[in-house]
Design a protein around this motif. Structure first.
Motif, PDB file in Angstrom:
ATOM      1  N   UNK A   9      21.223  21.463   9.593  1.00 10.06           N
ATOM      2  CA  UNK A   9      21.862  22.666  10.148  1.00 10.06           C
ATOM      3  C   UNK A   9      21.355  22.984  11.554  1.00 10.06           C
ATOM      4  N   UNK A  10      20.890  21.952  12.249  1.00 11.64           N
ATOM      5  CA  UNK A  10      20.433  22.127  13.633  1.00 11.64           C
ATOM      6  C   UNK A  10      21.637  22.149  14.566  1.00 11.64           C
ATOM      7  N   UNK A  11      22.597  21.301  14.290  1.00 12.50           N
ATOM      8  CA  UNK A  11      23.859  21.275  15.037  1.00 12.50           C
ATOM      9  C   UNK A  11      25.007  21.107  14.062  1.00 12.50           C
ATOM     10  N   UNK A  12      26.200  21.465  14.511  1.00 15.55           N
ATOM     11  CA  UNK A  12      27.432  21.175  13.781  1.00 15.55           C
ATOM     12  C   UNK A  12      28.336  20.396  14.729  1.00 15.55           C
ATOM     13  N   UNK A  63      20.645   5.978  16.190  1.00 15.93           N
ATOM     14  CA  UNK A  63      21.032   7.232  16.841  1.00 15.93           C
ATOM     15  C   UNK A  63      21.961   8.037  15.939  1.00 15.93           C
ATOM     16  N   UNK A  64      22.974   7.387  15.373  1.00 12.08           N
ATOM     17  CA  UNK A  64      23.923   8.088  14.509  1.00 12.08           C
ATOM     18  C   UNK A  64      23.237   8.626  13.257  1.00 12.08           C
ATOM     19  N   UNK A  65      22.292   7.885  12.715  1.00  7.63           N
ATOM     20  CA  UNK A  65      21.545   8.371  11.553  1.00  7.63           C
ATOM     21  C   UNK A  65      20.748   9.625  11.908  1.00  7.63           C
ATOM     22  N   UNK A  66      20.142   9.628  13.100  1.00  8.23           N
ATOM     23  CA  UNK A  66      19.381  10.787  13.550  1.00  8.23           C
ATOM     24  C   UNK A  66      20.278  12.005  13.708  1.00  8.23           C
ATOM     25  N   UNK A  67      21.465  11.812  14.270  1.00 12.05           N
ATOM     26  CA  UNK A  67      22.406  12.915  14.468  1.00 12.05           C
ATOM     27  C   UNK A  67      22.894  13.459  13.132  1.00 12.05           C
ATOM     28  N   UNK A 118      15.595  18.810  18.599  1.00  6.78           N
ATOM     29  CA  UNK A 118      15.593  19.888  19.586  1.00  6.78           C
ATOM     30  C   UNK A 118      16.132  19.397  20.930  1.00  6.78           C
ATOM     31  N   UNK A 119      15.899  18.146  21.229  1.00  7.71           N
ATOM     32  CA  UNK A 119      16.435  17.570  22.467  1.00  7.71           C
ATOM     33  C   UNK A 119      17.959  17.514  22.417  1.00  7.71           C
ATOM     34  N   UNK A 120      18.503  17.159  21.261  1.00  9.38           N
ATOM     35  CA  UNK A 120      19.967  17.155  21.087  1.00  9.38           C
ATOM     36  C   UNK A 120      20.515  18.566  21.298  1.00  9.38           C
ATOM     37  N   UNK A 121      19.783  19.560  20.805  1.00 11.52           N
ATOM     38  CA  UNK A 121      20.207  20.954  20.983  1.00 11.52           C
ATOM     39  C   UNK A 121      20.247  21.304  22.469  1.00 11.52           C
ATOM     40  N   UNK A 122      19.214  20.911  23.212  1.00  8.49           N
ATOM     41  CA  UNK A 122      19.176  21.196  24.648  1.00  8.49           C
ATOM     42  C   UNK A 122      20.334  20.524  25.379  1.00  8.49           C
ATOM     43  N   UNK A 123      20.670  19.302  24.993  1.00 11.24           N
ATOM     44  CA  UNK A 123      21.805  18.605  25.602  1.00 11.24           C
ATOM     45  C   UNK A 123      23.118  19.282  25.247  1.00 11.24           C
ATOM     46  N   UNK A 124      23.203  19.806  24.022  1.00  4.50           N
ATOM     47  CA  UNK A 124      24.434  20.473  23.579  1.00  4.50           C
ATOM     48  C   UNK A 124      24.670  21.771  24.330  1.00  4.50           C
ATOM     49  N   UNK A 125      23.596  22.396  24.796  1.00  2.00           N
ATOM     50  CA  UNK A 125      23.741  23.630  25.577  1.00  2.00           C
ATOM     51  C   UNK A 125      24.445  23.343  26.904  1.00  2.00           C
ATOM     52  N   UNK A 167      30.470  15.099  19.577  1.00  2.62           N
ATOM     53  CA  UNK A 167      31.193  16.341  19.862  1.00  2.62           C
ATOM     54  C   UNK A 167      30.517  17.469  19.085  1.00  2.62           C
ATOM     55  N   UNK A 168      29.976  18.437  19.815  1.00 10.02           N
ATOM     56  CA  UNK A 168      29.188  19.512  19.216  1.00 10.02           C
ATOM     57  C   UNK A 168      30.026  20.782  19.123  1.00 10.02           C
ATOM     58  N   UNK A 169      30.077  21.341  17.926  1.00  9.38           N
ATOM     59  CA  UNK A 169      30.774  22.613  17.708  1.00  9.38           C
ATOM     60  C   UNK A 169      29.800  23.791  17.705  1.00  9.38           C
ATOM     61  N   UNK A 170      28.569  23.542  17.307  1.00  4.51           N
ATOM     62  CA  UNK A 170      27.567  24.612  17.195  1.00  4.51           C
ATOM     63  C   UNK A 170      26.181  24.002  17.317  1.00  4.51           C
TER      64      UNK A 170
END
Length: 278
Positions: free
Chosen positions: A151-154, A140-144, A111-118, A165-168
Motif C-alpha cells: 500500500x505504498x503506491x497504487x 524491478x517489477x517484483x519490487x514494484x 520510498x524512492x519510487x514514492x519520490x519519483x511518483x511525486x 503508471x502511478x495512481x496514488x
C-alpha cells in the motif's frame, strides 16, 4: 535503558493502541526515554518496521538529534536519509551511513519510487532501474508489485511501454526548507481556484441574463400569437355574420323576383256580340 525498551515491547496492548493510530508513535514514545545504545536500537527497528514510512517526528526529538554530532552520527544520517532521501543518494554517500539490511534496503527503494511518483505519474523503467540500482526488469517489477501490496503506491505496470503508471503514492516527510515552496504552490492553486470560480460566476450571470431575454422574447411572441388569434377569430365572426346577412337579403330578393302578377281570364262564349272581359 534497554530494559525500558523491552518492557514496552512486551506490552502488546499499548503497541496495538499506538500502531492502530500511527505506526511511528510507538517509536516516538520509546525515544523519549532512550539514550545511547537504546536510541541506536530504536533507529534500527524503525528503519526495518513494516508500515513506517515517515520519520520526521522521531528526527525532531532532542535525544535523537544529539546523535548527529557523535560517534553514532551514521545512524542519525541514515534515519534522515529515509525521511527525505532516495536509494541513489544512499549509494553515493555510503561512507556516512550504516550498512542496510535487506528489509531496510527494500523500504528505501519503495520510498524512492514514492519520490519519483511525486514528480511524474508515469515513470520509465530505465529511470527506475537506475535510481534503484537494479539490473533486471523482472526484479524491478517484483519490487514494484511488493510496493503495491504494501500500500505504498497504487498503479499498474505498463509492460508494453516499459513504464510504471502511478495512481496514488503515500506522502513522505517534508523538509522545513520546503514549507515556503509548498505554501507558495498552495497559494497559486488557491488563486487559480478563485479565478476559475469568478469566471464561472460571470458565465452563470451571463447565462441567466440570456435566459431571461429568451423568456421575455418567447412571452412576447406568444402574446403576439394570442393577439393574432383573437383578431383572426373576430374577423371570422364578423365575416360569418356578414355572409349570413347577405344570404338573408339574397333570399328575400329571390322571393321578390319570383312574385308574378296573377291575371284571370274569363271567356263567356265565342260568338259575335259577346264581350270578353279581362
Amino acid at each position: 535503558m534497554a530494559p525500558e525498551l523491552s518492557s514496552f515491547e512486551n506490552d502488546s496492548s499499548a503497541r496495538q493502541q499506538y500502531s492502530a493510530h500511527n505506526p511511528i508513535e510507538q517509536y516516538v514514545l520509546l525515544a523519549k526515554g532512550a539514550k545511547g545504545a537504546a536510541c541506536i536500537e530504536l533507529i534500527k527497528q524503525v528503519l526495518e518496521a513494516p508500515g513506517v514510512h515517515v520519520f520526521g517526528e522521531l528526527l525532531a526529538m532532542p535525544n535523537i538529534e544529539e546523535l548527529q554530532n557523535g560517534q553514532h552520527a551514521s545512524y542519525y544520517n541514515t534515519l534522515h536519509l529515509f525521511a527525505y532521501g532516495t536509494y541513489r543518494q544512499y549509494l553515493e554517500n555510503q561512507s556516512k551511513l550504516i550498512q542496510l539490511t535487506p528489509a531496510m534496503q527494500k523500504k528505501l527503494q519503495h520510498l524512492t519510487v514514492v519520490s519519483l511518483a511525486i514528480k511524474s505519474k508515469c515513470i520509465p523503467y530505465n529511470e527506475l532501474l537506475d535510481e534503484l540500482d537494479i539490473k533486471n526488469v523482472r526484479v524491478l517489477e517484483d519490487l514494484i508489485i511488493e510496493a503495491i501490496y504494501a500500500d505504498v503506491i497504487h498503479g499498474k505496470l505498463d509492460q508494453k511501454n516499459k513504464q510504471l503508471e502511478v495512481d496514488y503514492a503515500i506522502g513522505r516527510d517534508i523538509r522545513m526548507g520546503d514549507i515556503k515552496e509548498i505554501a507558495s504552490t498552495l497559494q497559486e492553486w488557491s488563486d487559480s481556484c478563485e479565478a476559475i470560480l469568478l469566471c464561472l460566476e460571470t458565465q452563470i450571470n451571463r447565462a441567466n441574463t440570456e435566459k431571461q431575454k429568451r423568456i421575455k422574447h418567447k412571452e412576447a411572441i406568444e402574446q403576439e400569437i394570442s393577439n393574432l388569434k383573437k383578431t383572426i377569430k373576430t374577423q371570422s365572426v364578423e365575416s360569418d355574420e356578414a355572409m349570413a346577412t347577405d344570404g338573408c337579403r339574397d333570399i328575400a330578393g329571390g322571393l321578390d323576383l319570383r312574385k308574378k302578377p296573377t291575371k284571370s281570364k274569363s271567356l263567356k262564349g265565342s260568338g259575335p256580340g259577346k264581350s270578353v272581359s279581362k
